[in-house]
Design a protein around this motif. Structure first.
Motif, mmCIF file in Angstrom:
data_model
loop_
_atom_site.group_PDB
_atom_site.id
_atom_site.type_symbol
_atom_site.label_atom_id
_atom_site.label_comp_id
_atom_site.label_asym_id
_atom_site.label_seq_id
_atom_site.Cartn_x
_atom_site.Cartn_y
_atom_site.Cartn_z
ATOM 1 N N THR A 1 0.817 -1.220 0.000
ATOM 2 C CA THR A 1 0.000 0.000 0.000
ATOM 3 C C THR A 1 0.848 1.265 0.000
ATOM 4 O O THR A 1 0.389 2.316 -0.437
ATOM 5 N N HIS A 2 2.068 1.202 0.539
ATOM 6 C CA HIS A 2 2.911 2.387 0.673
ATOM 7 C C HIS A 2 4.346 2.062 0.249
ATOM 8 O O HIS A 2 4.879 1.009 0.626
ATOM 9 N N LEU A 3 4.965 2.990 -0.481
ATOM 10 C CA LEU A 3 6.391 2.902 -0.806
ATOM 11 C C LEU A 3 7.075 4.112 -0.179
ATOM 12 O O LEU A 3 6.875 5.249 -0.641
ATOM 13 N N LEU A 4 7.832 3.873 0.889
ATOM 14 C CA LEU A 4 8.497 4.970 1.589
ATOM 15 C C LEU A 4 9.964 5.026 1.188
ATOM 16 O O LEU A 4 10.628 3.975 1.116
ATOM 17 N N VAL A 5 10.463 6.222 0.965
ATOM 18 C CA VAL A 5 11.831 6.403 0.501
ATOM 19 C C VAL A 5 12.599 7.266 1.501
ATOM 20 O O VAL A 5 12.128 8.339 1.887
ATOM 21 N N THR A 6 13.780 6.775 1.934
ATOM 22 C CA THR A 6 14.563 7.586 2.885
ATOM 23 C C THR A 6 15.271 8.730 2.174
ATOM 24 O O THR A 6 15.410 9.817 2.733
ATOM 25 N N HIS A 7 15.756 8.491 0.946
ATOM 26 C CA HIS A 7 16.393 9.554 0.170
ATOM 27 C C HIS A 7 16.584 9.060 -1.259
ATOM 28 O O HIS A 7 16.340 7.890 -1.551
ATOM 29 N N THR A 8 17.036 9.966 -2.125
ATOM 30 C CA THR A 8 16.973 9.686 -3.557
ATOM 31 C C THR A 8 18.325 9.330 -4.170
ATOM 32 O O THR A 8 18.676 9.819 -5.235
ATOM 33 N N HIS A 9 19.097 8.487 -3.499
ATOM 34 C CA HIS A 9 20.244 7.895 -4.173
ATOM 35 C C HIS A 9 19.775 6.658 -4.948
ATOM 36 O O HIS A 9 18.772 6.038 -4.603
ATOM 37 N N ARG A 10 20.555 6.316 -5.984
ATOM 38 C CA ARG A 10 20.082 5.291 -6.925
ATOM 39 C C ARG A 10 20.004 3.892 -6.330
ATOM 40 O O ARG A 10 19.415 3.003 -6.941
ATOM 41 N N ASP A 11 20.577 3.715 -5.163
ATOM 42 C CA ASP A 11 20.427 2.412 -4.516
ATOM 43 C C ASP A 11 19.197 2.368 -3.597
ATOM 44 O O ASP A 11 18.985 1.364 -2.921
ATOM 45 N N HIS A 12 18.401 3.429 -3.579
ATOM 46 C CA HIS A 12 17.250 3.480 -2.663
ATOM 47 C C HIS A 12 15.889 3.616 -3.352
ATOM 48 O O HIS A 12 14.959 2.897 -3.010
ATOM 49 N N SER B 1 33.921 16.259 -9.695
ATOM 50 C CA SER B 1 35.217 15.687 -10.049
ATOM 51 C C SER B 1 35.107 14.681 -11.184
ATOM 52 O O SER B 1 36.102 14.301 -11.789
ATOM 53 N N GLY B 2 33.897 14.224 -11.455
ATOM 54 C CA GLY B 2 33.725 13.219 -12.485
ATOM 55 C C GLY B 2 34.029 11.813 -11.984
ATOM 56 O O GLY B 2 33.848 10.843 -12.695
ATOM 57 N N VAL B 3 34.490 11.699 -10.749
ATOM 58 C CA VAL B 3 34.791 10.389 -10.170
ATOM 59 C C VAL B 3 33.612 9.985 -9.295
ATOM 60 O O VAL B 3 33.072 10.805 -8.564
ATOM 61 N N GLN B 4 33.208 8.728 -9.390
ATOM 62 C CA GLN B 4 32.079 8.320 -8.565
ATOM 63 C C GLN B 4 32.501 8.232 -7.099
ATOM 64 O O GLN B 4 33.399 7.489 -6.738
ATOM 65 N N VAL B 5 31.867 9.025 -6.254
ATOM 66 C CA VAL B 5 32.212 9.021 -4.836
ATOM 67 C C VAL B 5 31.056 8.536 -3.977
ATOM 68 O O VAL B 5 31.179 8.392 -2.785
ATOM 69 N N GLU B 6 29.923 8.313 -4.558
ATOM 70 C CA GLU B 6 28.759 7.803 -3.835
ATOM 71 C C GLU B 6 27.813 7.278 -4.885
ATOM 72 O O GLU B 6 28.018 7.463 -6.076
ATOM 73 N N GLU B 7 26.760 6.621 -4.430
ATOM 74 C CA GLU B 7 25.722 6.228 -5.363
ATOM 75 C C GLU B 7 25.113 7.501 -5.933
ATOM 76 O O GLU B 7 24.858 8.448 -5.202
ATOM 77 N N GLY B 8 24.885 7.544 -7.246
ATOM 78 C CA GLY B 8 24.382 8.757 -7.881
ATOM 79 C C GLY B 8 22.947 9.066 -7.500
ATOM 80 O O GLY B 8 22.270 8.291 -6.823
#
Ligand SMILES: [Zn+2]
Length: 300
Positions: free
Chosen positions: A77-88, A116-123
């Motif tokens: 019934t509900h989809l809750l999201v903690t934040h909008t990184h691509r792994d969430h 920086s163009g370098v991946q430092v976290e999930e986008g």
């Protein structure tokens, strides 16, 4: 010598299998391991019959199919999201398409951009926009369960924790994790906000945390206190670097992170940058020229 953080890196799980981890609570782990997600995203299912899903996770067909088939006889019934990184948040889209469940969250991703163009976290998942926009203190109610929304900016500006009120269990997202510190990457990541959001948790009475990555944190306050101490110690290390003429992030990182594999230096550099911004906001540090990760910094 820095203060140790009481991490717990024991997690028993099997990819793609829905497991009961507490009363009213089941978890399924997605196969998206990385230095930022550890084993992968832990998607939580709260309730029985009519259920809420917290952080549906990455849009991996294997994960989405496993989640939907495990809940085949029930209703999301509900989809809750903690934040909008691509792994969430991205799996909200296929799960919503299959079930019609509404999405809940603080809002869209902030304007954070990695320069920086370098991946430092999930986008960032810039496509996610919640059907229901939540504010700090809001309560979301369902069939036999209810959540209090706890806005905890820092890791991202739209980070929301959810307390399952019936059990005083806090879904802490990436704000507080039992296995690692979190990434604070400016401009969307904000060290001062993060420290305030940790203090906010210390003033609460949550009995346990269920982070999106890693095991349950059963005794959360000592961990939260240690995370605060750790960041303040990092600020001291930055002050010491500046006092010794080490005035760029590129030179600070190897001095401050002696045990860290070099592959993780870009991520560490973002945290040092966020610490420098924190000290600039406190008028302890200034930046020569434009504020940028490659600038020279000095104590005021
Ligand atoms: Zn995150």
């Amino acid at each position: 010598m820095s203060t140790p953080i009481p991490f717990n890196r024991v997690l028993e799980f099997e990819y793609g299998r829905l497991e009961q981890v507490a009363p009213m609570l089941r978890r399924i782990v997605a196969r998206n391991p990385s230095p930022f997600t550890w084993h992968g995203t832990g998607t939580y299912i709260v309730g029985q019959g009519n259920v809420a899903v917290i952080d549906p996770g990455p849009d991996l067909p294997e994960h989405v199919d496993a989640l939907l088939s495990a809940l085949d006889a029930e209703t999301i019934t509900h989809l809750l999201v903690t934040h909008t990184h691509r792994d969430h948040s991205p799996a909200c889209r296929p799960v919503q398409a299959a079930t019609g469940a509404r999405t809940y969250g603080f809002g869209r991703h902030g304007s954070g951009k990695i320069d920086s163009g370098v991946q430092v976290e999930e986008g960032a998942d810039n496509e996610f926009a919640p059907d229901v926009v939540l504010a700090h203190g809001d309560v979301v109610e369902g069939d036999g369960w209810s959540f209090e929304c706890v806005h905890t900016p820092g890791h991202t500006s739209n980070h929301m924790c959810y307390q399952l009120r019936e059990h005083k269990a806090l879904f802490s997202g990436d704000h507080v994790m039992g296995w690692s510190t979190t990434i604070i990457s400016p401009p969307d990541g904000d060290m001062a906000a993060y420290l305030d959001s940790l203090e906010l948790l210390l003033a609460r009475d949550d009995r346990a945390y269920w982070p999106t990555h890693g095991p349950c944190v059963r005794d959360p306050k000592p961990l939260v206190r240690a995370l605060i101490t750790h960041r303040l110690e990092r600020a001291d290390e930055v002050r010491a670097c500046l006092a010794n003429g080490v005035d760029t992030i590129a030179h600070m990182v190897p001095r401050m992170y002696v045990d860290l594999p070099e592959a993780m230096y870009p991520a560490a550099a973002r945290s040092v940058f966020s610490t420098l911004i924190y000290l600039i906001e406190r008028s302890e540090v200034r930046c020569a020229g434009d504020l940028h990760a490659t600038a020279r910094f000095e104590a005021t």
